[in-house]
Motif scaffolding. Structure first.
Motif, short mmCIF file in Angstrom:
data_model
loop_
_atom_site.label_atom_id
_atom_site.label_comp_id
_atom_site.label_asym_id
_atom_site.label_seq_id
_atom_site.Cartn_x
_atom_site.Cartn_y
_atom_site.Cartn_z
N ALA A 48 0.82 -1.21 0.00
CA ALA A 48 0.00 0.00 0.00
C ALA A 48 0.86 1.26 0.00
N ARG A 49 1.94 1.24 0.79
CA ARG A 49 2.82 2.42 0.83
C ARG A 49 3.43 2.71 -0.53
N ARG A 50 3.63 1.67 -1.30
CA ARG A 50 4.18 1.87 -2.64
C ARG A 50 3.11 2.32 -3.63
N ALA A 51 1.91 1.71 -3.56
CA ALA A 51 0.92 1.89 -4.62
C ALA A 51 0.00 3.10 -4.42
N LEU A 52 -0.58 3.25 -3.22
CA LEU A 52 -1.59 4.29 -3.05
C LEU A 52 -1.09 5.69 -3.37
N PRO A 53 0.12 6.10 -2.93
CA PRO A 53 0.57 7.46 -3.25
C PRO A 53 0.73 7.70 -4.75
N MET A 54 0.91 6.64 -5.55
CA MET A 54 1.09 6.82 -6.99
C MET A 54 -0.19 7.25 -7.69
N LEU A 55 -1.34 7.12 -7.01
CA LEU A 55 -2.61 7.53 -7.63
C LEU A 55 -2.72 9.04 -7.73
N TYR A 56 -2.02 9.76 -6.87
CA TYR A 56 -2.26 11.18 -6.71
C TYR A 56 -1.10 12.02 -7.25
N ASP A 57 -1.42 13.29 -7.55
CA ASP A 57 -0.40 14.23 -8.02
C ASP A 57 0.05 15.16 -6.90
N ARG A 58 -0.26 14.79 -5.68
CA ARG A 58 0.25 15.49 -4.51
C ARG A 58 0.48 14.44 -3.42
N ALA A 59 1.20 14.83 -2.39
CA ALA A 59 1.50 13.89 -1.32
C ALA A 59 0.26 13.62 -0.48
N LEU A 60 0.16 12.41 0.02
CA LEU A 60 -0.88 12.08 0.98
C LEU A 60 -0.55 12.76 2.31
N PRO A 61 -1.53 12.82 3.24
CA PRO A 61 -1.23 13.41 4.55
C PRO A 61 -0.13 12.62 5.26
N PRO A 62 0.50 13.21 6.25
CA PRO A 62 1.50 12.45 7.03
C PRO A 62 0.88 11.18 7.59
N GLU A 63 1.62 10.08 7.50
CA GLU A 63 1.11 8.78 7.92
C GLU A 63 0.81 8.77 9.42
N GLY A 64 -0.29 8.09 9.79
CA GLY A 64 -0.65 7.97 11.19
C GLY A 64 0.26 7.01 11.94
N ARG A 65 -0.06 6.78 13.20
CA ARG A 65 0.75 5.92 14.06
C ARG A 65 0.05 4.57 14.21
N LEU A 66 0.78 3.49 14.01
CA LEU A 66 0.25 2.14 14.12
C LEU A 66 0.63 1.54 15.47
N THR A 67 -0.38 0.99 16.19
CA THR A 67 -0.15 0.36 17.48
C THR A 67 -0.76 -1.03 17.48
N LEU A 68 0.01 -2.03 17.88
CA LEU A 68 -0.51 -3.39 18.02
C LEU A 68 -1.03 -3.57 19.44
N CYS A 69 -2.24 -4.07 19.56
CA CYS A 69 -2.91 -4.17 20.86
C CYS A 69 -3.15 -5.63 21.22
#
Length: 469
Positions: A48-69
């Motif tokens: 996803a980190r590789r593919a999703l940003p390629m759809l857009y002509d601008r940067a996505l928002p800063p990535e959120g924080r991932l927590t394993l619970c």
């Protein structure tokens, strides 16, 4: 203020949901008792980190924080959205949803990724059934926009409204399914095609590869941008849908398909299908197939973006919603984006013409920044590029995040000069430089003319600030 999503179940679908939320700036908490969950989710997230940003002509928002619970309760505490993506067993979903509703905030949306169960089935025995609805996505969740939203009579209206707004904000397309029905809408259509495909293989009419070719070389391309009914409307010619229905309606009574029958699901049939599938694409590993799928989807969706059609129109609207005015820094950061796969050439790196596209986008950003925006252009004035000089310093590849820093070097009268540096975001490596010279013109006469006073003042101020820095 950051939002939080809780993902319960980190398989292919749960991992896709996690990536969609995380890459759109949400904090995400994951609970999955599988000891391999972190590795499996990591593989989906890498794609996803590789593919999703390629759809857009601008940067996505800063990535959120991932927590394993370690528990459902820990994951859902304080969550704005909870997505249940556990295996398709109703007893399991009941247990998990009961735990979710016991600990999630009262205003949280609780969505289930179920492919087939209705919301009423899921809500049985829950203390807060009104918070629950079906939110059924499609794989890969981080690229495909469709989400079937299915409420029951018990689902609170504000939950449905919040779900629609949230999913739209993630760049997805929430399709409100107006009545409860097993398997919702899309999977019922897919099931019909799947049943007929099994018969075609079992009866020796076609192989798995031939069936896939029939779809991807023909109607699959039409469906991707027109769906079913618009496709058939065109098939009716100038007379439209009524003519199509009159011409092909009688075929519905002919024994063309076996949709009311199902082939016996024997070991022999499984071996036949699996063997043909292995012969068709067994030479590629799952990660290779996923990457091929993602690259193809990115290229097709970007083509639809250019036409502002179907899912492409949705992407354009999502990108417009993400737009932020340039910060008045020196230099200006005029471009933040990821290089898409359709910008690369036979050498495997970005085509030289696309460097020009990036620097053109940088110039457009400066124009908008000084007030020469769409409204200004509609009023009959603009800047035209007169001269450009580009130096290509290093290769740039698909999936790489890039930034352009721009300085205004000339800002006097009709003249606007800029210099740009394009760098790789990961390490700051200088990839290319560009100098541009633009003249202000009247779109009515197509000749140079002075800018409007407010635009000229902004250009002169920028040039002075950049000269002094």
């Amino acid at each position: 203020m950051s939002k939080t999503a809780a993902i319960i179940g980190g398989g292919v679908i749960g991992g896709g949901w996690l990536a969609r939320f995380l890459l759109n700036g949400w904090d995400v908490r994951l609970h999955d008792p599988d000891p391999e969950a972190e590795r499996k989710v990591g593989a989906v997230l890498a794609g996803a980190r590789r593919a999703l940003p390629m759809l857009y002509d601008r940067a996505l928002p800063p990535e959120g924080r991932l927590t394993l619970c370690g528990s459902v309760a820990e994951a859902v505490a304080g969550a704005d959205w909870v997505q249940e993506s556990v295996p398709e067993r109703l007893d399991l979903k009941h247990r998990v949803l009961a735990e979710i509703t016991a600990h999630a905030p009262r205003n949280a949306v609780i969505g289930s990724s179920t492919s087939g169960f209705t919301p009423s089935q899921l809500q049985e025995g829950l203390s807060r059934p009104g918070a629950v609805l079906v939110a059924h996505p499609f794989n890969p969740v981080y690229l495909l926009p469709l989400v079937e939203l299915v409420p029951s009579a018990a689902t609170r209206p504000e939950v449905l409204d919040t779900a629609k707004a949230t999913l739209t904000g993630l760049g997805m397309f929430p399709l409100h399914v107006r009545a409860e029905i097993d398997a919702h809408i899309a999977d019922r259509l897919l099931e019909a095609v799947w049943r007929e495909a099994l018969w075609l293989v079992k009866d020796g009419i076609a192989t798995t590869g031939e069936i896939d070719e029939a779809i991807r070389m023909g109607f699959g391309l039409r469906w991707a941008q027109m769906g079913l009914f618009e496709t058939y409307r065109i098939a009716g010619g100038e007379a439209g849908m009524k003519h199509f229905m009159a011409q092909f309606g009688p075929a519905l009574k002919w024994p063309w398909t076996k949709l009311m029958d199902v082939p016996e699901f024997t070991d022999d049939l499984v071996e036949l299908i699996a063997g043909q599938s292995d012969a068709q694409s067994g030479h590629m590993g799952i990660r290779e197939l996923e990457r091929l799928r993602d690259d193809n989807l990115v290229a097709m969706l970007r083509a639809l973006r250019q036409r502002d059609a179907a899912a492409g129109a949705l992407l354009n609207a999502h990108e417009a919603a993400m737009a932020q005015p340039l910060a008045d820094t020196v230099p200006l950061i005029t471009v933040r984006r990821t290089v898409p796969v359709d910008w690369t050439d036979y050498n495997g790196h970005m085509n030289e013409g696309r460097y020009g596209q990036v620097f053109s986008d940088a110039a457009d950003a400066v124009m908008a920044h000084v007030g020469a925006d769409a409204a200004y252009i509609a009023g009959g004035n603009s800047y035209f590029t007169v001269e450009t000089s580009v130096k290509y310093l290093f290769e740039t590849h698909a999936g790489e995040a890039i930034e352009v820093a721009t300085r205004v070097t000339t800002g006097a009268g009709k003249k606007l000069g800029m210099s740009h540096e394009m760098r790789r975001a990961a390490d700051g490596a200088l990839l290319a430089t560009c100098t541009q010279f633009l003249l202000h013109v009247s779109l009515e006469t197509r000749k140079s003319c002075p800018p409007q006073p407010e635009v000229l003042a902004r250009v002169e101020a920028l040039a002075a600030a950049h000269r002094e820095a």
